[in-house]
Design an enzyme around this catalytic site. Structure first.
Site, PDB file in Angstrom:
ATOM      1  N   ARG A   1      -6.952  10.618  11.466  1.00 56.17           N
ATOM      2  CA  ARG A   1      -8.314  10.278  10.711  1.00 56.17           C
ATOM      3  C   ARG A   1      -9.086   8.961  11.348  1.00 56.17           C
ATOM      4  O   ARG A   1      -8.292   8.058  11.063  1.00 56.17           O
ATOM      5  CB  ARG A   1      -7.882  10.155   9.355  1.00 56.17           C
ATOM      6  CG  ARG A   1      -9.169   9.910   8.380  1.00 56.17           C
ATOM      7  CD  ARG A   1      -8.860   9.845   6.969  1.00 56.17           C
ATOM      8  NE  ARG A   1     -10.005   9.474   5.827  1.00 56.17           N
ATOM      9  CZ  ARG A   1     -10.223   8.387   5.822  1.00 56.17           C
ATOM     10  NH1 ARG A   1      -9.984   6.937   6.474  1.00 56.17           N
ATOM     11  NH2 ARG A   1     -11.391   7.986   5.041  1.00 56.17           N
TER      12      ARG A   1
ATOM     13  N   LYS B   1      -8.355  -0.287  10.175  1.00 52.63           N
ATOM     14  CA  LYS B   1      -8.044  -1.022   8.782  1.00 52.63           C
ATOM     15  C   LYS B   1      -7.526  -2.523   9.178  1.00 52.63           C
ATOM     16  O   LYS B   1      -7.129  -2.832  10.465  1.00 52.63           O
ATOM     17  CB  LYS B   1      -6.841  -0.141   8.252  1.00 52.63           C
ATOM     18  CG  LYS B   1      -7.466   1.156   7.522  1.00 52.63           C
ATOM     19  CD  LYS B   1      -6.394   1.951   7.053  1.00 52.63           C
ATOM     20  CE  LYS B   1      -7.140   3.134   6.113  1.00 52.63           C
ATOM     21  NZ  LYS B   1      -5.966   3.949   5.736  1.00 52.63           N
TER      22      LYS B   1
END
Ligand code: YH5
Length: 274
Positions: free
Chosen positions: A253, A219
């Site tokens: 995740r 991210k």
């Protein structure tokens, strides 16, 4: 915790592999080619050490177009069916739509992962009837605009309060407390600083009494801090995974399952030593 027919010990960290089934994640080889490519990717991630595979058919990136119900069903359900038939992993369905949740669980999904924390119409009832655990994620705003100017008086408190309020709504509708997971929602309506405050104080969220799932893989909180393009974020992703695994996060995740499983296995080894 019971995920469909699988019982999982969440006293140790587990890896969840990300499986995108959005059109941009496939070369255009027709529907069957897409399902078998997705299955192949899922099989690889389970071999590499993923306990969970998170199947997502909606892109929540800022600026991504909305996906119709039929489109999302067509993308995800055949893939969930194929993975259920061919692996022993737990399938997570990353969706905010009640019908997709219902059909995915029917097709073999053992976890509902909703970035909108079951706030869409009908989703709480579908999740209660499905009798599988739910992951409630925090997001400020909507995907299209959430990164424009995120603001909090106290980001840790605000996220915790939101998650507890959603958990109460779920429990009120018949979802047992022990079938609920929390996720701070890294990157969803948060500045770089907000994201790292939520890493530092993850133990405060964990103390609320729900297992925690975290998603930071590749991210912007990594890219913007370190000045790295998306394909240069592996070291940052593993560093963050190691830090939260050491803090006791239950599910991590990630895109890069093999590398993250190595990091998690080192943390697990250290957890065996007194
Ligand atoms: C999450 O955190 N995230 S979809 C932007 C990126 C990289 C990755 C390149 N679903 C989460 O993975 N579900 C997504 O920059 C999620 N927690 C849970 N529970 C966004 C994503 C991503 C976005």
């Amino acid at each position: 915790m019971q995920f469909g027919r699988h019982s999982i010990d969440l006293s140790q960290p587990h890896v969840m592999g990300i499986l995108n089934v959005t059109p941009d994640s496939f070369s255009d080889g027709g529907k069957h080619a897409n399902v078998s490519q997705a299955l192949e990717h899922a099989l690889r991630m389970t071999e590499e050490g993923a306990t969970f595979i998170d199947v997502g058919g909606e892109s929540t990136r800022p600026g991504a177009p909305d996906v119709s119900l039929q489109e999302e069903l067509d993308r995800t359900i055949p893939v969930v069916e194929a993975i259920a038939k061919n692996t022993e992993c737990i399938i997570s369905i990353d969706t905010s739509k009640a019908e997709v949740m219902r059909e995915a669980v029917k097709a073999g999904a053992g976890l509902i992962n909703d970035v909108r924390a079951l706030q869409e119409r009908g989703t709480v009832q579908v999740a209660a009837d499905a009798k599988v655990p739910v992951c409630l994620m925090h997001m400020q705003g909507q995907p299209r605009t959430m990164q424009r100017n995120p603001q909090y008086s106290d980001v840790v408190k605000d996220v915790g309060q939101f998650l507890l309020t959603r958990a109460n709504a779920c429990e009120e509708a018949g979802i047992p407390k022990d079938m609920i997971l929390f996720d701070p929602g890294y990157g969803f309506g948060k500045s770089l600083e907000h994201n790292y405050v939520l890493v530092k104080h993850l133990p405060i969220l964990m103390a609320l009494g729900y297992p925690v799932l975290v998603g930071m893989s590749r991210k912007s909180m990594i890219g913007n801090l370190l000045n790295r393009n998306v394909d240069e974020r592996l070291a940052g992703s593993i560093s963050l995974a190691t830090i939260v695994a050491q803090m006791g996060a239950q599910i991590i995740r990630v895109h890069d399952v093999k590398e993250t499983a190595d990091a998690v296995n080192i943390v697990k080894m250290l957890n065996t030593i007194k």
